[in-house]
Design a protein around this motif. Structure first.
Motif, PDB file in Angstrom:
ATOM      1  N   GLN A 185       0.830  -1.214   0.000  1.00 16.84           N
ATOM      2  CA  GLN A 185       0.000   0.000   0.000  1.00 16.84           C
ATOM      3  C   GLN A 185       0.862   1.259   0.000  1.00 16.84           C
ATOM      4  O   GLN A 185       0.586   2.203  -0.742  1.00 16.84           O
ATOM      5  N   GLU A 239       2.208   6.479  -6.972  1.00 19.85           N
ATOM      6  CA  GLU A 239       1.165   7.396  -7.443  1.00 19.85           C
ATOM      7  C   GLU A 239       1.592   8.850  -7.285  1.00 19.85           C
ATOM      8  O   GLU A 239       1.336   9.680  -8.150  1.00 19.85           O
ATOM      9  N   ASP A 293      -0.190  -5.310  -6.044  1.00 15.29           N
ATOM     10  CA  ASP A 293      -0.921  -4.044  -5.934  1.00 15.29           C
ATOM     11  C   ASP A 293      -0.333  -2.976  -6.848  1.00 15.29           C
ATOM     12  O   ASP A 293      -1.067  -2.193  -7.458  1.00 15.29           O
ATOM     13  N   GLU A 307      -1.322  -3.709 -10.371  1.00 14.79           N
ATOM     14  CA  GLU A 307      -2.727  -3.307 -10.559  1.00 14.79           C
ATOM     15  C   GLU A 307      -2.835  -1.793 -10.733  1.00 14.79           C
ATOM     16  O   GLU A 307      -3.652  -1.308 -11.510  1.00 14.79           O
ATOM     17  N   ALA A 308      -2.008  -1.028 -10.007  1.00 11.97           N
ATOM     18  CA  ALA A 308      -2.014   0.438 -10.155  1.00 11.97           C
ATOM     19  C   ALA A 308      -1.557   0.829 -11.561  1.00 11.97           C
ATOM     20  O   ALA A 308      -2.094   1.768 -12.157  1.00 11.97           O
ATOM     21  N   VAL A 360      -1.916  -1.000 -14.305  1.00  9.58           N
ATOM     22  CA  VAL A 360      -3.016  -1.351 -15.210  1.00  9.58           C
ATOM     23  C   VAL A 360      -4.131  -0.321 -15.092  1.00  9.58           C
ATOM     24  O   VAL A 360      -4.670   0.149 -16.105  1.00  9.58           O
ATOM     25  N   LYS A 361      -4.473   0.063 -13.874  1.00 10.63           N
ATOM     26  CA  LYS A 361      -5.531   1.056 -13.636  1.00 10.63           C
ATOM     27  C   LYS A 361      -5.207   2.393 -14.303  1.00 10.63           C
ATOM     28  O   LYS A 361      -6.080   3.061 -14.837  1.00 10.63           O
ATOM     29  N   ASN A 362      -3.925   2.786 -14.296  1.00  9.06           N
ATOM     30  CA  ASN A 362      -3.505   4.063 -14.874  1.00  9.06           C
ATOM     31  C   ASN A 362      -3.052   3.936 -16.325  1.00  9.06           C
ATOM     32  O   ASN A 362      -2.503   4.886 -16.875  1.00  9.06           O
ATOM     33  N   ASN A 363      -3.276   2.748 -16.912  1.00  5.46           N
ATOM     34  CA  ASN A 363      -2.933   2.504 -18.316  1.00  5.46           C
ATOM     35  C   ASN A 363      -1.454   2.785 -18.595  1.00  5.46           C
ATOM     36  O   ASN A 363      -1.098   3.494 -19.538  1.00  5.46           O
TER      37      ASN A 363
END
Length: 181
Positions: free
Chosen positions: A23, A30, A55, A58-59, A61-64
């Protein structure tokens, strides 16, 4: 400390992490990613150490954002490894100049100034006449935000509205970086 490196700008950014949990690492990434974006130098791909969390993936992928993992035990493939060494040396030299009474538990407050001063000394890869700081954030205004050695003792002015009529006009403190805003 999480360190990010922008190849074209030769810029090194850093942020403190609370701990090494997934986390905290995602939160640190980020912050660095947003800083690159706000400077107009967003990265669309990252090269990472081979030690990464699900995690963080995944961040991405989420932010392309594309990513690549460096091979194990082969630090030369990841240019950020050299940036980490450079930042670490610069940060430790700044920490060594602090006043002996500076509370070392406040080390994380010195990261912003270390990042600024390091990038002011580095030239970009695109144009060696431009500093890495200028590439990322624009010209640094030394008049409105002077730089002093980190962690030195100073006297901070106390406004008349917040002090007693016979109190001193300043309190003792330590320089931890410029007030950018």
């Amino acid at each position: 400390i999480m360190v990010g490196y922008h190849h074209d700008g030769n810029s090194i950014l850093a942020t403190a992490l609370k701990d090494r949990t997934a986390q905290s690492i995602v939160k640190g990434w980020e912050y660095l990613h947003k800083t690159f974006e706000l400077s107009g130098n967003a990265l669309d791909s990252y090269v990472l150490d081979n030690e990464t969390s699900k995690d963080l993936i995944e961040a991405f992928v989420k932010n392309n954002v594309k990513y690549q993992l460096a091979p194990p035990h082969c630090h030369r493939t990841n240019k950020a490894e050299r940036a980490i060494q450079t930042f670490k040396s610069h940060f430790l030299s700044g920490l060594a100049t602090c006043d002996p009474s500076f509370p070392l538990r406040e080390w994380d407050r010195l990261i912003e100034q270390a990042t600024i001063t390091l990038n002011l000394m580095r030239a970009t890869r695109i144009n060696p006449r431009v500093s890495a700081y200028t590439f990322m954030f624009g010209e640094y205004d030394y008049r409105s935000t002077p730089l002093v050695p980190p962690g030195i003792k100073l006297i901070a002015h106390v406004k008349p509205q917040t002090r007693g009529s016979w109190n001193l006009h300043g309190i003792q403190g330590y320089a931890v970086g410029p007030a950018m805003n």
